[in-house]
Design a protein around this motif. Sequence first.
Motif, PDB file in Angstrom:
ATOM      1  N   LEU A  49       0.852  -1.184   0.000  1.00  0.00           N
ATOM      2  CA  LEU A  49       0.000   0.000   0.000  1.00  0.00           C
ATOM      3  C   LEU A  49       0.891   1.238   0.000  1.00  0.00           C
ATOM      4  CD1 LEU A  49      -2.939   1.019   0.147  1.00  0.00           C
ATOM      5  CD2 LEU A  49      -2.548   1.381   2.563  1.00  0.00           C
ATOM      6  N   ASN A  50       0.610   2.141  -0.940  1.00  0.00           N
ATOM      7  CA  ASN A  50       1.364   3.381  -1.009  1.00  0.00           C
ATOM      8  C   ASN A  50       0.630   4.441  -0.191  1.00  0.00           C
ATOM      9  OD1 ASN A  50       2.539   5.791  -1.642  1.00  0.00           O
ATOM     10  ND2 ASN A  50       2.801   5.307  -3.811  1.00  0.00           N
ATOM     11  N   CYS A  51       1.247   4.846   0.921  1.00  0.00           N
ATOM     12  CA  CYS A  51       0.570   5.756   1.852  1.00  0.00           C
ATOM     13  C   CYS A  51       0.374   7.143   1.250  1.00  0.00           C
ATOM     14  CB  CYS A  51       1.359   5.880   3.146  1.00  0.00           C
ATOM     15  SG  CYS A  51       1.610   4.319   3.962  1.00  0.00           S
ATOM     16  N   ALA A  52       1.144   7.467   0.200  1.00  0.00           N
ATOM     17  CA  ALA A  52       1.033   8.802  -0.384  1.00  0.00           C
ATOM     18  C   ALA A  52      -0.136   8.883  -1.365  1.00  0.00           C
ATOM     19  CB  ALA A  52       2.326   9.163  -1.102  1.00  0.00           C
ATOM     20  N   LEU A  70      -6.534   0.394   5.030  1.00  0.00           N
ATOM     21  CA  LEU A  70      -5.607  -0.405   5.838  1.00  0.00           C
ATOM     22  C   LEU A  70      -6.331  -1.330   6.805  1.00  0.00           C
ATOM     23  CD1 LEU A  70      -2.740   2.003   6.926  1.00  0.00           C
ATOM     24  CD2 LEU A  70      -2.483  -0.174   5.738  1.00  0.00           C
ATOM     25  N   PHE A  71      -7.303  -0.750   7.520  1.00  0.00           N
ATOM     26  CA  PHE A  71      -7.893  -1.498   8.630  1.00  0.00           C
ATOM     27  C   PHE A  71      -9.258  -2.098   8.293  1.00  0.00           C
ATOM     28  CE2 PHE A  71      -4.915   1.607  10.331  1.00  0.00           C
ATOM     29  CZ  PHE A  71      -4.088   0.774  11.074  1.00  0.00           C
ATOM     30  N   GLY A  72      -9.776  -1.752   7.126  1.00  0.00           N
ATOM     31  CA  GLY A  72     -11.093  -2.269   6.745  1.00  0.00           C
ATOM     32  C   GLY A  72     -12.201  -1.473   7.415  1.00  0.00           C
ATOM     33  N   HIS A  73     -13.438  -1.758   7.068  1.00  0.00           N
ATOM     34  CA  HIS A  73     -14.532  -1.066   7.738  1.00  0.00           C
ATOM     35  C   HIS A  73     -15.733  -1.981   7.878  1.00  0.00           C
ATOM     36  CE1 HIS A  73     -16.626  -0.631   3.901  1.00  0.00           C
ATOM     37  NE2 HIS A  73     -15.525  -0.143   3.371  1.00  0.00           N
ATOM     38  N   GLU A  74     -16.611  -1.609   8.810  1.00  0.00           N
ATOM     39  CA  GLU A  74     -17.841  -2.362   9.009  1.00  0.00           C
ATOM     40  C   GLU A  74     -18.910  -1.786   8.090  1.00  0.00           C
ATOM     41  OE1 GLU A  74     -18.098  -5.009  10.769  1.00  0.00           O
ATOM     42  OE2 GLU A  74     -16.209  -4.909  11.894  1.00  0.00           O
ATOM     43  N   LYS A  75     -19.911  -2.549   7.861  1.00  0.00           N
ATOM     44  CA  LYS A  75     -21.051  -2.076   7.076  1.00  0.00           C
ATOM     45  C   LYS A  75     -21.638  -0.840   7.757  1.00  0.00           C
ATOM     46  CE  LYS A  75     -25.533  -3.743   5.527  1.00  0.00           C
ATOM     47  NZ  LYS A  75     -26.449  -4.870   5.479  1.00  0.00           N
ATOM     48  N   GLY A 128      -9.585  -4.961   5.409  1.00  0.00           N
ATOM     49  CA  GLY A 128      -8.532  -4.038   4.993  1.00  0.00           C
ATOM     50  C   GLY A 128      -7.282  -4.788   4.558  1.00  0.00           C
ATOM     51  N   ARG A 129      -6.261  -3.999   4.204  1.00  0.00           N
ATOM     52  CA  ARG A 129      -5.013  -4.623   3.724  1.00  0.00           C
ATOM     53  C   ARG A 129      -4.342  -5.471   4.794  1.00  0.00           C
ATOM     54  NH1 ARG A 129      -3.306  -1.955  -1.342  1.00  0.00           N
ATOM     55  NH2 ARG A 129      -5.290  -1.080  -1.969  1.00  0.00           N
ATOM     56  N   PHE A 130      -4.493  -5.053   6.054  1.00  0.00           N
ATOM     57  CA  PHE A 130      -3.903  -5.856   7.129  1.00  0.00           C
ATOM     58  C   PHE A 130      -4.477  -7.264   7.110  1.00  0.00           C
ATOM     59  CE2 PHE A 130      -2.274  -2.035   9.282  1.00  0.00           C
ATOM     60  CZ  PHE A 130      -1.077  -2.532   9.773  1.00  0.00           C
ATOM     61  N   GLU A 131      -5.807  -7.341   7.012  1.00  0.00           N
ATOM     62  CA  GLU A 131      -6.433  -8.662   7.013  1.00  0.00           C
ATOM     63  C   GLU A 131      -6.083  -9.433   5.746  1.00  0.00           C
ATOM     64  OE1 GLU A 131     -10.608  -8.936   8.764  1.00  0.00           O
ATOM     65  OE2 GLU A 131     -10.275  -6.769   8.726  1.00  0.00           O
ATOM     66  N   GLN A 132      -5.960  -8.694   4.626  1.00  0.00           N
ATOM     67  CA  GLN A 132      -5.590  -9.377   3.380  1.00  0.00           C
ATOM     68  C   GLN A 132      -4.177  -9.959   3.463  1.00  0.00           C
ATOM     69  OE1 GLN A 132      -6.023  -6.492   0.210  1.00  0.00           O
ATOM     70  NE2 GLN A 132      -8.130  -6.023   0.814  1.00  0.00           N
ATOM     71  N   ALA A 133      -3.354  -9.305   4.282  1.00  0.00           N
ATOM     72  CA  ALA A 133      -1.949  -9.736   4.371  1.00  0.00           C
ATOM     73  C   ALA A 133      -1.746 -10.804   5.451  1.00  0.00           C
ATOM     74  CB  ALA A 133      -1.051  -8.532   4.637  1.00  0.00           C
ATOM     75  N   ASP A 134      -2.829 -11.266   6.071  1.00  0.00           N
ATOM     76  CA  ASP A 134      -2.718 -12.237   7.168  1.00  0.00           C
ATOM     77  C   ASP A 134      -1.848 -13.430   6.752  1.00  0.00           C
ATOM     78  OD1 ASP A 134      -3.079 -13.265   9.638  1.00  0.00           O
ATOM     79  OD2 ASP A 134      -5.189 -13.809   9.385  1.00  0.00           O
ATOM     80  N   GLY A 135      -0.873 -13.746   7.574  1.00  0.00           N
ATOM     81  CA  GLY A 135       0.032 -14.848   7.259  1.00  0.00           C
ATOM     82  C   GLY A 135       1.178 -14.428   6.355  1.00  0.00           C
ATOM     83  N   GLY A 136       1.197 -13.162   5.981  1.00  0.00           N
ATOM     84  CA  GLY A 136       2.253 -12.702   5.081  1.00  0.00           C
ATOM     85  C   GLY A 136       2.839 -11.370   5.506  1.00  0.00           C
ATOM     86  N   THR A 137       3.106 -10.519   4.509  1.00  0.00           N
ATOM     87  CA  THR A 137       3.804  -9.261   4.742  1.00  0.00           C
ATOM     88  C   THR A 137       2.977  -8.103   4.211  1.00  0.00           C
ATOM     89  OG1 THR A 137       5.882 -10.446   4.366  1.00  0.00           O
ATOM     90  CG2 THR A 137       5.990  -8.045   4.300  1.00  0.00           C
ATOM     91  N   LEU A 138       2.920  -7.021   4.979  1.00  0.00           N
ATOM     92  CA  LEU A 138       2.282  -5.800   4.498  1.00  0.00           C
ATOM     93  C   LEU A 138       3.388  -4.780   4.236  1.00  0.00           C
ATOM     94  CD1 LEU A 138      -0.239  -4.087   3.929  1.00  0.00           C
ATOM     95  CD2 LEU A 138      -0.272  -3.464   6.341  1.00  0.00           C
ATOM     96  N   PHE A 139       3.496  -4.340   2.987  1.00  0.00           N
ATOM     97  CA  PHE A 139       4.538  -3.376   2.629  1.00  0.00           C
ATOM     98  C   PHE A 139       3.916  -1.981   2.573  1.00  0.00           C
ATOM     99  CE2 PHE A 139       7.036  -1.526  -1.160  1.00  0.00           C
ATOM    100  CZ  PHE A 139       7.890  -0.842  -0.305  1.00  0.00           C
ATOM    101  N   LEU A 140       4.304  -1.135   3.514  1.00  0.00           N
ATOM    102  CA  LEU A 140       3.786   0.227   3.559  1.00  0.00           C
ATOM    103  C   LEU A 140       4.804   1.146   2.901  1.00  0.00           C
ATOM    104  CD1 LEU A 140       2.387   0.292   7.203  1.00  0.00           C
ATOM    105  CD2 LEU A 140       1.131   0.026   5.045  1.00  0.00           C
ATOM    106  N   ASP A 141       4.499   1.536   1.664  1.00  0.00           N
ATOM    107  CA  ASP A 141       5.446   2.357   0.921  1.00  0.00           C
ATOM    108  C   ASP A 141       5.177   3.830   1.222  1.00  0.00           C
ATOM    109  OD1 ASP A 141       7.540   2.829  -0.709  1.00  0.00           O
ATOM    110  OD2 ASP A 141       6.597   2.132  -2.562  1.00  0.00           O
ATOM    111  N   GLU A 142       6.226   4.648   1.129  1.00  0.00           N
ATOM    112  CA  GLU A 142       6.123   6.083   1.407  1.00  0.00           C
ATOM    113  C   GLU A 142       5.458   6.337   2.757  1.00  0.00           C
ATOM    114  OE1 GLU A 142       6.144   8.745  -1.526  1.00  0.00           O
ATOM    115  OE2 GLU A 142       6.025   7.369  -3.226  1.00  0.00           O
ATOM    116  N   LEU A 143       5.987   5.660   3.744  1.00  0.00           N
ATOM    117  CA  LEU A 143       5.426   5.721   5.091  1.00  0.00           C
ATOM    118  C   LEU A 143       5.391   7.138   5.655  1.00  0.00           C
ATOM    119  CD1 LEU A 143       4.600   3.942   7.584  1.00  0.00           C
ATOM    120  CD2 LEU A 143       6.917   4.358   8.373  1.00  0.00           C
ATOM    121  N   VAL A 152     -12.735   0.231  10.847  1.00  0.00           N
ATOM    122  CA  VAL A 152     -13.367   1.537  10.999  1.00  0.00           C
ATOM    123  C   VAL A 152     -14.860   1.319  11.230  1.00  0.00           C
ATOM    124  CG1 VAL A 152     -13.883   3.728   9.845  1.00  0.00           C
ATOM    125  CG2 VAL A 152     -11.646   2.633   9.514  1.00  0.00           C
ATOM    126  N   GLY A 153     -15.383   1.989  12.270  1.00  0.00           N
ATOM    127  CA  GLY A 153     -16.809   1.858  12.575  1.00  0.00           C
ATOM    128  C   GLY A 153     -17.164   0.582  13.298  1.00  0.00           C
TER     129      GLY A 153
END
Length: 464
Positions: free
Chosen positions: A205-208, A219-224, A236-251, A274-275
């Motif tokens: 995920l490119n933070c910029a 990043l964190f996903g959201h509720e309905k 969110g991307r964190f949950e998608q990356a479960d078991g792997g690596t989350l690369f935060l570019d341009e932190l 979120v929510g």
Amino acid sequence: MAQEHTGRILIVESDPTLQSELEGHLSSIGHLVETAPDGFTALELLERSMPDVILVELDLEGMDGFEFLQQARALLPSASFIAMAESGSTDTAVKALECGADRLLTRPIRPDALVLVVERSLDKPLHARDAMDARAEAAASLPTTRLDHIVGAHPAMQRLFNRMLQAAKSRSTVLIQGETGTGKELVAKAVHEHSLRSEGPLVRLNCAALAESVLESELFGHEKGAFTGALTRRRGRFEQADGGTLFLDELSEMPLSVQVKLLRFLQERELERVGGNETVSVNVRVVAATNRDLRTLVDDGKFREDLYFRLKVVVLEVPPLRARPSDIPLLADHFLRLYAEENGKQVDGFTPRAREALVGYPWPGNVRELQHAIEQAVVLCEQDLISTEDLPIEPPDREAEPLSLLVPGVTLAEVERYTIMKTLEAVGGSPTRAAAILGISKRTIHYRLEEWGVAKRDSSTDEK
Ligand SMILES: Nc1ncnc2c1ncn2[C@@H]1O[C@H](COP(=O)(O)OP(=O)(O)OP(=O)(O)O)[C@@H](O)[C@H]1O
Ligand SMILES: [Mg+2]
């Protein structure tokens, strides 16, 4: 002028009696001793006074001695660390060494043993450099000039490969720093590929690229119903990356509000969408990259200091291309083959003058700029060798160089001064970065500047 055998020592010890005993012994033989009761205070002192030797108790309150060792080691790689362990606790001793201690002292500590171990440790900066050079040599003598897709035979790159492989195997969060176009994204991929979670996903995920509100739910996903338009629950991307690596570019571009949530995740390995109120646990290793100096951003209030400290435990610094000129011809050949094949053109190499021009050019856009230059040259080239005319770079303007070195004719001291000053200039005056490029300690740079009367030995001039 410092007396011979006088070292700067930092004692990290929570027991006031033990602390003053140690301090007494060491200052009585002429060392400059500072003390800290806990790891946090010690880390602050460390940056300011850059001690040569650090003695640390292992069962500190708050940040324990092991964590302190890891963080402090990353801050001051050339210092000597002595862990004070209880006698008989082999596991603890081994763990201390793994976390970066150079030597162990077992309690109760005899004054003669203390003095001896400290004196030996004071010699260490020299040994450390030898060891580093030896390791770099060993790495350089490997037949390989690349790791995965990363081309690099220069000792600085071989050191980076070593560190990268070590970091990949650990569970720590990794921060990749380097100027634009140096290859940080390639390094991030390699860290994932060589980690134990390489079978898992690598999510980037490119933070910029995203606005503050979108970034948070991305990043964190959201509720309905979390916000207008949130029609369904989304991972969110964190949950998608479960078991792997989350690369935060341009932190560095991550807004402060999202930084808080990231820090919480790094500390507790948990998050909330979120929510939502539900706490979600995910097993994700975070790798972050930035081309800006986070320390400066912390000073400007744009980056959280606590997050910065958390992230800088394992830092991989990717050197700029001008700091590894011997890699330029290797990379140029690599891109030449790539683009000649892609364009179906028969181009065999470079004229000697073109090669010289490539090596002499400072490459402010680093490998990316070189890559584009070669691509363009391959497309334009009408001969079987690329000449200077095909290259979109200006030959270096020697007249504009205020400091020039006449060889023979200059002293080694002048060469040293020239090299240090030019490197500092190129990295915007940051002694930490200059030291990394030059392969010397930050302390050496400070000593030299002081000697030349260029700057006071004052930590406030650092990192500016
Ligand atoms: N050592 C290398 N060997 C081969 N290719 C490289 C190397 N370093 C960089 N490259 C190539 O150069 C380009 C830029 O690299 P990358 O995108 O990783 O840079 P970056 O450090 O992430 O830059 P930025 O800060 O601008 O995002 C990419 O196409 C990459 O494949
Ligand atoms: Mg990048």
